[in-house]
Motif scaffolding. Sequence first.
Motif, short mmCIF file in Angstrom:
data_model
loop_
_atom_site.label_atom_id
_atom_site.label_comp_id
_atom_site.label_asym_id
_atom_site.label_seq_id
_atom_site.Cartn_x
_atom_site.Cartn_y
_atom_site.Cartn_z
N GLY A 62 -3.75 -3.35 0.08
CA GLY A 62 -4.31 -4.69 0.25
C GLY A 62 -5.81 -4.79 0.11
O GLY A 62 -6.38 -5.87 0.18
N GLN A 63 -6.50 -3.67 -0.12
CA GLN A 63 -7.95 -3.65 -0.24
C GLN A 63 -8.36 -3.33 -1.67
O GLN A 63 -7.89 -2.35 -2.25
CB GLN A 63 -8.54 -2.61 0.71
CG GLN A 63 -10.04 -2.52 0.66
CD GLN A 63 -10.58 -1.44 1.60
OE1 GLN A 63 -9.83 -0.75 2.29
NE2 GLN A 63 -11.88 -1.30 1.63
N LYS A 64 -9.26 -4.13 -2.23
CA LYS A 64 -9.79 -3.85 -3.57
C LYS A 64 -10.74 -2.67 -3.44
O LYS A 64 -11.74 -2.74 -2.71
CB LYS A 64 -10.52 -5.07 -4.12
CG LYS A 64 -9.60 -6.24 -4.39
CD LYS A 64 -10.36 -7.46 -4.84
CE LYS A 64 -9.41 -8.64 -4.99
NZ LYS A 64 -10.13 -9.89 -5.25
N THR A 65 -10.41 -1.57 -4.12
CA THR A 65 -11.23 -0.36 -4.01
C THR A 65 -12.09 -0.11 -5.23
O THR A 65 -12.86 0.84 -5.25
CB THR A 65 -10.35 0.88 -3.74
OG1 THR A 65 -9.42 1.03 -4.81
CG2 THR A 65 -9.63 0.77 -2.42
N GLY A 66 -11.98 -0.95 -6.25
CA GLY A 66 -12.82 -0.81 -7.44
C GLY A 66 -12.14 -0.06 -8.54
O GLY A 66 -10.91 0.01 -8.63
N GLY A 67 -12.97 0.55 -9.39
CA GLY A 67 -12.47 1.29 -10.54
C GLY A 67 -12.09 2.71 -10.19
O GLY A 67 -11.92 3.07 -9.02
N CYS A 68 -11.98 3.52 -11.21
CA CYS A 68 -11.53 4.91 -11.05
C CYS A 68 -12.45 5.69 -10.11
O CYS A 68 -12.00 6.21 -9.09
CB CYS A 68 -11.48 5.57 -12.43
SG CYS A 68 -10.91 7.28 -12.40
#
Length: 81
Positions: A62-68
């Motif tokens: 549920g949390q946007k963690t970004g890219g790679c």
Amino acid sequence: MKPNNTTIYTRPGCPYCSKIKEFYNLKGWSYREYILNENFTRDQFYKEFGSGSTFPQLVVDGQKTGGCNESISHFKSRGII
């Protein structure tokens, strides 16, 4: 503690998309993949993640963690890897 619910937003031909999926596969973690122009449009992507966002984008538990790279840093900072 592994992530329980991950969605990876990818685009065909993206090397970082392949890298994060390979990482998940090596760890034995499951994920749902949404592919540009199959599951969402670029406009929908920018509306969700912000103008200028790059691929891939991960939503982990549920949390946007970004890219790679940001997502790997997220896992390291929480002691997951």
